[in-house]
Design a protein around this motif. Structure first.
Motif, PDB file in Angstrom:
ATOM      1  N   MET A  28      11.703  64.956  42.223  1.00 15.64           N
ATOM      2  CA  MET A  28      10.861  63.791  42.445  1.00 15.64           C
ATOM      3  C   MET A  28      11.401  62.889  43.547  1.00 15.64           C
ATOM      4  N   GLY A  29      12.709  62.792  43.675  1.00 14.11           N
ATOM      5  CA  GLY A  29      13.295  61.938  44.696  1.00 14.11           C
ATOM      6  C   GLY A  29      13.050  62.419  46.112  1.00 14.11           C
ATOM      7  N   TYR A  30      12.705  63.685  46.276  1.00 16.12           N
ATOM      8  CA  TYR A  30      12.516  64.259  47.600  1.00 16.12           C
ATOM      9  C   TYR A  30      11.063  64.252  48.065  1.00 16.12           C
ATOM     10  N   LEU A  31      10.142  63.976  47.180  1.00 14.54           N
ATOM     11  CA  LEU A  31       8.724  64.057  47.509  1.00 14.54           C
ATOM     12  C   LEU A  31       8.150  62.669  47.760  1.00 14.54           C
ATOM     13  N   ALA A  37       0.428  62.764  45.828  1.00 12.92           N
ATOM     14  CA  ALA A  37      -0.996  62.486  45.616  1.00 12.92           C
ATOM     15  C   ALA A  37      -1.885  63.611  46.137  1.00 12.92           C
ATOM     16  N   LYS A  38      -1.564  64.139  47.290  1.00  8.22           N
ATOM     17  CA  LYS A  38      -2.434  65.129  47.925  1.00  8.22           C
ATOM     18  C   LYS A  38      -2.174  66.568  47.491  1.00  8.22           C
ATOM     19  N   PRO A  42      -3.043  67.282  42.205  1.00 12.38           N
ATOM     20  CA  PRO A  42      -4.179  68.202  42.035  1.00 12.38           C
ATOM     21  C   PRO A  42      -3.781  69.567  41.459  1.00 12.38           C
ATOM     22  N   ASN A  43      -2.618  70.082  41.859  1.00 16.21           N
ATOM     23  CA  ASN A  43      -2.175  71.377  41.329  1.00 16.21           C
ATOM     24  C   ASN A  43      -1.770  71.282  39.869  1.00 16.21           C
ATOM     25  N   LYS A  73      -5.123  55.772  44.666  1.00 15.14           N
ATOM     26  CA  LYS A  73      -6.089  55.524  43.580  1.00 15.14           C
ATOM     27  C   LYS A  73      -6.842  56.794  43.169  1.00 15.14           C
ATOM     28  N   SER A  74      -7.209  57.632  44.136  1.00 16.90           N
ATOM     29  CA  SER A  74      -7.961  58.837  43.764  1.00 16.90           C
ATOM     30  C   SER A  74      -7.082  59.813  42.985  1.00 16.90           C
TER      31      SER A  74
END
Length: 105
Positions: A28-31, A37-38, A42-43, A73-74
């Motif tokens: 998580m720290g690297y993303l 979000a993109k 979604p995955n 938000k999306s």
């Protein structure tokens, strides 16, 4: 010469169950929030349709963490819609975890 086989969604989801979705705990720290979000949310939401209850339960747990890492938000709406759908799951543990996550957001 090596040939690398692309993993199927089931193979990916199966490896995520054992470690409670290693992405949640390690990377998580690297993303960036934008990448999460993109690409990631979604995955992860797609895995909510998996036939294995533990995968669906870990989707809810992982969405809790992912949604705190982005301000998109999306992506947040997609995560909440997925959690709301999981409230109607046949598995009681999936329902419980989904409700707990929704209540914490």
């Amino acid at each position: 010469f090596f040939f690398f086989k692309q993993k199927t969604a089931y193979e990916i989801s199966a490896c995520l169950v054992g470690s409670e979705m290693c992405i949640r705990d390690r990377y998580m720290g690297y993303l960036s929030g934008d990448f999460i979000a993109k690409n990631v949310i979604p995955n992860v939401c797609q895995m909510s349709k998996d036939k294995v209850p533990n995968v669906r339960m870990n989707v809810a747990k992982t969405l809790k963490v992912l949604m705190t890492k982005t301000k998109d938000k999306s992506a947040e709406e997609l995560g909440k819609r997925t959690l709301q759908l999981l409230l109607g799951d046949a598995d009681s543990d999936v329902k419980y975890v989904s409700k707990t996550v929704l209540d914490s957001l």
